[in-house]
Design a protein around this motif. Structure first.
Motif, mmCIF file in Angstrom:
data_model
loop_
_atom_site.group_PDB
_atom_site.id
_atom_site.type_symbol
_atom_site.label_atom_id
_atom_site.label_comp_id
_atom_site.label_asym_id
_atom_site.label_seq_id
_atom_site.Cartn_x
_atom_site.Cartn_y
_atom_site.Cartn_z
ATOM 1 N N SER A 36 -16.497 -8.402 -16.982
ATOM 2 C CA SER A 36 -15.203 -7.797 -16.655
ATOM 3 C C SER A 36 -14.956 -6.582 -17.546
ATOM 4 C CB SER A 36 -14.076 -8.822 -16.742
ATOM 5 O OG SER A 36 -13.759 -9.099 -18.066
ATOM 6 N N ASP A 37 -15.489 -6.611 -18.758
ATOM 7 C CA ASP A 37 -15.314 -5.460 -19.646
ATOM 8 C C ASP A 37 -16.064 -4.229 -19.125
ATOM 9 O OD1 ASP A 37 -13.976 -4.705 -22.117
ATOM 10 O OD2 ASP A 37 -16.010 -4.204 -22.804
ATOM 11 N N GLU A 38 -17.256 -4.442 -18.585
ATOM 12 C CA GLU A 38 -18.009 -3.315 -18.015
ATOM 13 C C GLU A 38 -17.283 -2.739 -16.801
ATOM 14 O OE1 GLU A 38 -22.446 -4.693 -19.530
ATOM 15 O OE2 GLU A 38 -21.733 -5.362 -17.575
ATOM 16 N N TYR B 69 -14.060 -2.865 -16.394
ATOM 17 C CA TYR B 69 -12.909 -2.169 -16.993
ATOM 18 C C TYR B 69 -13.299 -0.759 -17.433
ATOM 19 C CZ TYR B 69 -9.620 -0.918 -20.701
ATOM 20 O OH TYR B 69 -8.750 -0.251 -21.515
ATOM 21 N N GLN B 70 -14.442 -0.640 -18.141
ATOM 22 C CA GLN B 70 -14.893 0.677 -18.600
ATOM 23 C C GLN B 70 -15.156 1.615 -17.420
ATOM 24 O OE1 GLN B 70 -14.637 1.467 -21.623
ATOM 25 N NE2 GLN B 70 -14.589 -0.540 -22.631
ATOM 26 N N ALA B 71 -15.679 1.056 -16.319
ATOM 27 C CA ALA B 71 -16.025 1.886 -15.165
ATOM 28 C C ALA B 71 -14.790 2.375 -14.413
ATOM 29 C CB ALA B 71 -16.935 1.093 -14.219
ATOM 30 N N SER C 91 -22.292 -1.207 -9.028
ATOM 31 C CA SER C 91 -23.018 -1.517 -10.250
ATOM 32 C C SER C 91 -24.442 -1.964 -9.931
ATOM 33 C CB SER C 91 -22.278 -2.618 -11.006
ATOM 34 O OG SER C 91 -23.083 -3.091 -12.051
ATOM 35 N N SER D 175 -5.149 -2.071 -17.694
ATOM 36 C CA SER D 175 -5.503 -2.858 -18.878
ATOM 37 C C SER D 175 -6.677 -3.784 -18.558
ATOM 38 C CB SER D 175 -4.314 -3.698 -19.339
ATOM 39 O OG SER D 175 -4.045 -4.707 -18.383
ATOM 40 N N ARG D 176 -7.314 -4.294 -19.618
ATOM 41 C CA ARG D 176 -8.409 -5.265 -19.466
ATOM 42 C C ARG D 176 -7.927 -6.491 -18.697
ATOM 43 N NH1 ARG D 176 -10.344 -3.144 -24.222
ATOM 44 N NH2 ARG D 176 -12.621 -3.027 -24.308
ATOM 45 N N ARG E 230 -11.565 2.571 -15.663
ATOM 46 C CA ARG E 230 -10.532 3.156 -16.516
ATOM 47 C C ARG E 230 -10.202 4.614 -16.165
ATOM 48 N NH1 ARG E 230 -10.182 2.924 -22.817
ATOM 49 N NH2 ARG E 230 -12.213 3.872 -22.623
ATOM 50 N N PRO E 231 -11.223 5.465 -15.933
ATOM 51 C CA PRO E 231 -10.900 6.862 -15.606
ATOM 52 C C PRO E 231 -10.226 7.010 -14.241
ATOM 53 C CG PRO E 231 -13.219 6.602 -16.209
ATOM 54 C CD PRO E 231 -12.659 5.233 -16.008
#
Ligand SMILES: [Zn+2]
Ligand SMILES: [Zn+2]
Length: 147
Positions: free
Chosen positions: A44-46, A48-50, A38, A59-60, A52-53
């Motif tokens: 932590s949400d960013e 998670y988005q990164a 990064s 999960s979050r 996820r794929p």
């Protein structure tokens, strides 16, 4: 962080896990890699988005838990700045931060003169200081351009 630096840090992490007898899971590795890759200090949400794929069904909560574990293992640092929430930092050596009050971006600042500040003697309520990092608040270049 450059590709080879990231590889070196991942190898370091593998070695640390081995030494401490803790599991070196693929999940932990992918999440650590996401923080190191990064450009910013991700929430932590960013993260998670990164990831996820790359991690099926993650999960979050799991990402948050793994980030906490990485902090405990010393692979990642947690950054607290008022208003910005909790962010994670792959740079574990002493450095300082520039915090933009408009977009909440947190930018690394290398300033050797700030690395040897005398620690205050007073410790209200028996507080024990373990470490410090200076953060400057202001407006980042991108926000200034926007006016
Ligand atoms: Zn900004
Ligand atoms: Zn940083």
């Amino acid at each position: 962080m450059r590709r080879d630096q990231i590889q070196a840090r991942l190898a370091e992490f593998d070695a640390a896990c081995l030494r401490q007898g803790t599991r070196r899971t693929t999940q932990r590795r992918i999440i650590l890699e996401a923080v190191l890759s990064s450009e910013d200090h991700p929430t932590s949400d960013e993260v998670y988005q990164a990831v996820r794929p790359r991690i099926a069904g993650v999960s979050r909560t799991t990402v948050y838990r793994v980030l906490k574990t990485l902090v405990e293992l010393g692979a990642v640092r947690q950054v607290h700045h008022s208003g910005g929430g909790v962010r994670f930092d792959g740079n574990t050596s002493r450095h300082h931060h520039l915090v933009c009050t408009r977009c909440n971006r947190v930018i690394d600042l290398e300033a050797p003169s700030l690395n040897q500040l005398p620690l205050p003697q007073a410790s209200p309520g028996g507080f024990e200081i373990q470490d410090y990092s200076v953060h400057f608040v202001g407006t980042c270049g991108a926000c200034r351009k926007r006016g």
